[in-house]
Design an enzyme around this catalytic site. Structure first.
Site, PDB file in Angstrom:
ATOM      1  N   LYS A  22       1.038  -1.104   0.040  1.00 47.91           N
ATOM      2  CA  LYS A  22       0.226  -0.413   0.228  1.00 47.91           C
ATOM      3  C   LYS A  22       1.051   1.226   0.019  1.00 47.91           C
ATOM      4  CE  LYS A  22      -1.602   1.626   3.632  1.00 47.91           C
ATOM      5  NZ  LYS A  22      -2.058   2.912   3.955  1.00 47.91           N
ATOM      6  N   ASN A  23       1.816   1.051   1.026  1.00 48.01           N
ATOM      7  CA  ASN A  23       2.707   2.733   0.888  1.00 48.01           C
ATOM      8  C   ASN A  23       3.665   2.849  -0.420  1.00 48.01           C
ATOM      9  OD1 ASN A  23       1.559   2.347   3.221  1.00 48.01           O
ATOM     10  ND2 ASN A  23       3.135   2.523   5.059  1.00 48.01           N
ATOM     11  N   ARG A  92      -4.278  10.528   4.446  1.00 52.09           N
ATOM     12  CA  ARG A  92      -2.391  11.606   4.128  1.00 52.09           C
ATOM     13  C   ARG A  92      -1.992  11.302   2.410  1.00 52.09           C
ATOM     14  NH1 ARG A  92       0.145  14.287   7.674  1.00 52.09           N
ATOM     15  NH2 ARG A  92       2.441  14.078   7.143  1.00 52.09           N
ATOM     16  N   CYS A 116      -4.976   8.985   9.544  1.00 51.91           N
ATOM     17  CA  CYS A 116      -5.045   7.920  10.803  1.00 51.91           C
ATOM     18  C   CYS A 116      -4.932   8.513  11.517  1.00 51.91           C
ATOM     19  CB  CYS A 116      -4.042   6.250  10.287  1.00 51.91           C
ATOM     20  SG  CYS A 116      -4.911   5.119   9.811  1.00 51.91           S
ATOM     21  N   ARG A 121       1.195  14.914  12.567  1.00 54.24           N
ATOM     22  CA  ARG A 121       0.674  14.555  11.482  1.00 54.24           C
ATOM     23  C   ARG A 121       0.334  15.744  10.640  1.00 54.24           C
ATOM     24  NH1 ARG A 121      -1.063   9.006   9.405  1.00 54.24           N
ATOM     25  NH2 ARG A 121       0.725   8.942   8.102  1.00 54.24           N
ATOM     26  N   PRO A 122       2.404  16.521  10.941  1.00 53.05           N
ATOM     27  CA  PRO A 122       2.276  18.224  10.340  1.00 53.05           C
ATOM     28  C   PRO A 122       3.087  17.166   8.875  1.00 53.05           C
ATOM     29  CG  PRO A 122       4.028  17.792  11.673  1.00 53.05           C
ATOM     30  CD  PRO A 122       3.210  16.159  11.907  1.00 53.05           C
ATOM     31  N   ILE A 123       2.707  18.709   7.834  1.00 54.88           N
ATOM     32  CA  ILE A 123       2.872  18.690   6.638  1.00 54.88           C
ATOM     33  C   ILE A 123       4.559  19.936   6.122  1.00 54.88           C
ATOM     34  CG2 ILE A 123       2.049  18.328   4.830  1.00 54.88           C
ATOM     35  CD1 ILE A 123       0.816  20.060   4.377  1.00 54.88           C
ATOM     36  N   ASP A 124       5.153  20.470   7.418  1.00 62.39           N
ATOM     37  CA  ASP A 124       6.284  21.073   7.623  1.00 62.39           C
ATOM     38  C   ASP A 124       6.998  21.062   6.456  1.00 62.39           C
ATOM     39  OD1 ASP A 124       6.510  19.862  10.352  1.00 62.39           O
ATOM     40  OD2 ASP A 124       8.066  21.155  10.396  1.00 62.39           O
ATOM     41  N   LEU A 125       7.494  19.832   6.940  1.00 62.71           N
ATOM     42  CA  LEU A 125       9.358  19.715   6.027  1.00 62.71           C
ATOM     43  C   LEU A 125       8.710  19.315   4.470  1.00 62.71           C
ATOM     44  CD1 LEU A 125      10.247  16.526   8.707  1.00 62.71           C
ATOM     45  CD2 LEU A 125      11.025  18.674   8.029  1.00 62.71           C
ATOM     46  N   ASP A 305       4.828   0.919  11.929  1.00 65.39           N
ATOM     47  CA  ASP A 305       3.165   0.260  11.489  1.00 65.39           C
ATOM     48  C   ASP A 305       3.133  -1.233  11.856  1.00 65.39           C
ATOM     49  OD1 ASP A 305       2.883   2.438  10.204  1.00 65.39           O
ATOM     50  OD2 ASP A 305       3.253   2.129   8.052  1.00 65.39           O
ATOM     51  N   VAL A 327       8.512   7.010  16.222  1.00 64.84           N
ATOM     52  CA  VAL A 327       8.290   7.700  16.069  1.00 64.84           C
ATOM     53  C   VAL A 327       7.009   9.047  15.485  1.00 64.84           C
ATOM     54  CG1 VAL A 327       7.227   7.315  12.738  1.00 64.84           C
ATOM     55  CG2 VAL A 327       9.573   5.800  13.973  1.00 64.84           C
ATOM     56  N   ARG A 397      -8.714  -0.019   4.957  1.00 65.28           N
ATOM     57  CA  ARG A 397      -7.402   1.054   4.086  1.00 65.28           C
ATOM     58  C   ARG A 397      -6.475   0.256   3.476  1.00 65.28           C
ATOM     59  NH1 ARG A 397      -7.035   6.126   7.178  1.00 65.28           N
ATOM     60  NH2 ARG A 397      -5.768   6.805   5.413  1.00 65.28           N
TER      61      ARG A 397
HETATM   62  C1  UD1 Z   1       4.367   6.799   6.021  1.00 64.84           C
HETATM   63  C2  UD1 Z   1       3.698   5.719   6.451  1.00 64.84           C
HETATM   64  C3  UD1 Z   1       2.702   4.994   7.617  1.00 64.84           C
HETATM   65  C4  UD1 Z   1       4.096   5.241   8.105  1.00 64.84           C
HETATM   66  C5  UD1 Z   1       4.742   6.285   8.185  1.00 64.84           C
HETATM   67  C6  UD1 Z   1       6.480   6.301   8.876  1.00 64.84           C
HETATM   68  C7  UD1 Z   1       2.585   5.587   4.081  1.00 64.84           C
HETATM   69  C8  UD1 Z   1       1.762   6.251   2.693  1.00 64.84           C
HETATM   70  N1  UD1 Z   1       2.163   5.863   4.763  1.00 64.84           N
HETATM   71  O1  UD1 Z   1       3.456   7.852   6.844  1.00 64.84           O
HETATM   72  O2  UD1 Z   1       2.136   4.197   7.266  1.00 64.84           O
HETATM   73  O3  UD1 Z   1       3.353   4.871   9.701  1.00 64.84           O
HETATM   74  O4  UD1 Z   1       5.424   6.404   6.990  1.00 64.84           O
HETATM   75  O5  UD1 Z   1       6.990   4.957   8.536  1.00 64.84           O
HETATM   76  O6  UD1 Z   1       3.316   5.793   2.965  1.00 64.84           O
HETATM   77  N2  UD1 Z   1       6.654  15.000  10.221  1.00 64.84           N
HETATM   78  C9  UD1 Z   1       6.794  15.915  10.901  1.00 64.84           C
HETATM   79  N3  UD1 Z   1       6.735  16.726   9.500  1.00 64.84           N
HETATM   80  C10 UD1 Z   1       6.408  16.292   8.438  1.00 64.84           C
HETATM   81  C11 UD1 Z   1       5.986  15.046   8.474  1.00 64.84           C
HETATM   82  C12 UD1 Z   1       6.280  14.018   8.940  1.00 64.84           C
HETATM   83  O7  UD1 Z   1       6.943  16.575  11.616  1.00 64.84           O
HETATM   84  O8  UD1 Z   1       6.108  17.534   7.200  1.00 64.84           O
HETATM   85  C13 UD1 Z   1       6.763  13.700  11.929  1.00 64.84           C
HETATM   86  C14 UD1 Z   1       5.485  13.240  11.863  1.00 64.84           C
HETATM   87  O9  UD1 Z   1       4.454  13.712  12.591  1.00 64.84           O
HETATM   88  C15 UD1 Z   1       5.389  11.460  11.935  1.00 64.84           C
HETATM   89  C16 UD1 Z   1       6.878  11.591  11.648  1.00 64.84           C
HETATM   90  O10 UD1 Z   1       7.299  12.593  11.098  1.00 64.84           O
HETATM   91  O11 UD1 Z   1       5.879  11.988  13.835  1.00 64.84           O
HETATM   92  C17 UD1 Z   1       7.174  10.531  10.439  1.00 64.84           C
HETATM   93  O12 UD1 Z   1       6.033  10.897   9.267  1.00 64.84           O
HETATM   94  P1  UD1 Z   1       6.440  10.798   7.962  1.00 64.84           P
HETATM   95  O13 UD1 Z   1       7.332   9.492   7.773  1.00 64.84           O
HETATM   96  O14 UD1 Z   1       6.080  11.240   6.743  1.00 64.84           O
HETATM   97  O15 UD1 Z   1       4.906   9.945   8.014  1.00 64.84           O
HETATM   98  P2  UD1 Z   1       3.977   8.952   6.690  1.00 64.84           P
HETATM   99  O16 UD1 Z   1       4.666   9.799   5.585  1.00 64.84           O
HETATM  100  O17 UD1 Z   1       2.697  10.082   7.112  1.00 64.84           O
END
Ligand code: UD1
Length: 428
Positions: A22-23, A92, A116, A121-125, A305, A327, A397
């Protein structure tokens, strides 16, 4: 509303095949929109997340047709149409269209994403990366907009955390940017590498010269291709933990064992017998395992996961185990529900302290996120008596035909429908 009815304590025997990850599929649907030519993905699981991602693709003018395990994607008429809340809140990875849209059209507007409920789960990065590449970012009424009217430029980007999504979004955007992009402290998950492999087949130049850096040489355009999605290590790991907890002897096929090293290591440490084949892993369990400690980490560490599922397994072993989640800040939706089934778990900060018990007992429980749902299925398979698991929309999902597959291994599990009034009463 659907629910699973599970009568536990039936050991599992036989063979089960892993589907595509899926991922990996979800970002690859977005990546296919980087080109006007068709991209075909094979080994695609029929999951609600895949259908929702496909619906967003079509909403923006792209083609996404599922047929017997293949996805035909065509970005010829894909546009940078605004992705509304109703679509973005479903998953997401809706935000993974940001990179391709910005790179192709110099502009994107997407409602802040859902997914989920396992932390903020921010998107700042993601956004910092786009900014480094020359985009201007703006937030407006729950939407995030980005503009790069003269196109994106390659840049050196350091991620504060090796985020999977941010690495993928920036990598996709960089494929059509001018010049070279370097992403430092990038995610190294196999699914990120699978996306890079797809992008290379599409004509992108993506290299991972060392394990913590990705180099992308931007191209003026990409082309169509065919790509087979790598197997789902999380699905495979879920079956491994189900057998370890329930007992039995099951071969999980269609999986590369090296993707499963953390889970193989932890199960062996707990006394479960694991044998690795070329494309398979066999798990033999007599239900006499003992506790181990586990800490989730970015790849190649133990995957977050599988944290909920290993917690369910450790609830059934002897001794005290500690599972630490590093994480996500609050990925413990499964704990209260496992405790309803008699598990002895207490939370201390980001650690779950698990006192193994002789057996769990059947109860009515609700899956509150995808992997929490998988953990409840594992708990139910080995519990004494009958368990009803609600919230199957979460499980759907990430697992296709889960009850049918487990039934073939000897589990007593069926998917049932409850008249809506009685479910309403139960959930209140
Ligand atoms: C992906 C996986 C999810 C898995 C996760 C970690 C998919 C579709 N989903 O989710 O199943 O649990 O990786 O292996 O591939 N973070 C920030 N800022 C950001 C982005 C992330 O602070 O801009 C933080 C998140 O809040 C979290 C950590 O980084 O604490 C890991 O998130 P991330 O690796 O981005 O997970 P996803 O890509 O959402």
């Amino acid at each position: 509303m659907d629910f699973y009815r599970v009568k536990g304590e039936k050991p599992l025997y036989g063979t089960i095949k892993t589907e595509g990850a899926k991922n990996a599929v979800l970002p690859e649907i977005a990546a296919a929109m980087l080109t006007e030519e068709p991209v075909k993905l094979i080994n695609v699981p029929y999951l609600s997340d895949v259908r929702n991602m496909g619906a967003i693709c079509r909403l923006a003018g792209g083609l996404c047709d599922y047929n017997k395990g293949s996805l035909l994607l065509d970005g010829q008429y894909f546009t940078n149409k605004t992705i509304p809340y109703e679509s973005a809140c479903k998953l997401r990875t809706s935000f993974l269209f940001a990179g391709p849209m910005l790179a192709r059209f110099g502009k994107m507007k997407i409602s802040l994403p859902g997914g989920c409920n396992i932390g903020t789960r921010p998107i700042d990065l993601h956004l910092k990366g786009f900014e480094k590449m020359g985009a201007c970012i703006n937030f407006d009424s729950g939407f995030v907009e980005a503009y790069a009217p003269s196109g994106l430029n390659g840049a050196e980007i350091y991620l504060d955390f090796p985020s999977v999504g941010a690495t993928e979004n920036i990598m996709m955007a960089a494929c059509l940017a001018k010049g070279r992009t370097l992403i430092f402290n990038c995610a190294q998950e196999p699914e990120v590498r699978d996306l890079a492999a797809l992008l290379c087949k599409m004509g992108a130049v993506v290299k991972m010269p060392d394990s913590e850096c990705i180099l992308i040489e931007g191209q003026s355009e990409l082309k169509g291709t065919v790509h087979s999605v790598l197997p789902d290590r999380i699905e495979a790991g879920t079956y491994m933990l189900a057998v370890a907890a329930t007992g039995g002897n099951v071969e999980i096929t269609g999986i590369e064992p090296f993707l499963l090293q953390p889970i193989c290591a932890k199960l062996r440490e707990s006394g479960v017998k694991i044998s690795e084949g070329i494309n398979s892993v066999k798990v033999e369990s007599d239900r006499k395992a003992h506790s181990v400690d586990v800490k989730t980490l970015p790849y190649p560490g133990f995957p977050t996961d599988l944290q909920a599922q290993i917690t369910a397994f450790l609830s059934t072993t002897t001794g005290t185990g500690v599972v630490t989640e590093t994480v996500f800040e609050s990925r413990f939706n499964h704990i209260g529900e496992l405790c309803r089934m008699g598990a002895g778990i207490r939370l201390e900060g980001r650690s779950a302290i698990i006192e193994g018990c002789n057996h769990l007992t059947g109860a009515s429980v609700t899956a509150k996120d995808l992997r929490a749902g998988a953990a409840l299925v594992i708990g139910a398979l080995c519990a004494r008596g009958e368990t009803k698991i609600f919230g199957l929309n979460h499980i759907d999902r990430g697992y296709h035909n889960l009850s049918e597959k487990l039934e073939k291994l000897g589990a007593d599990i069926e998917r049932c429908q409850e008249p809506s009034e009685s479910v309403g009463t139960l959930l209140c």
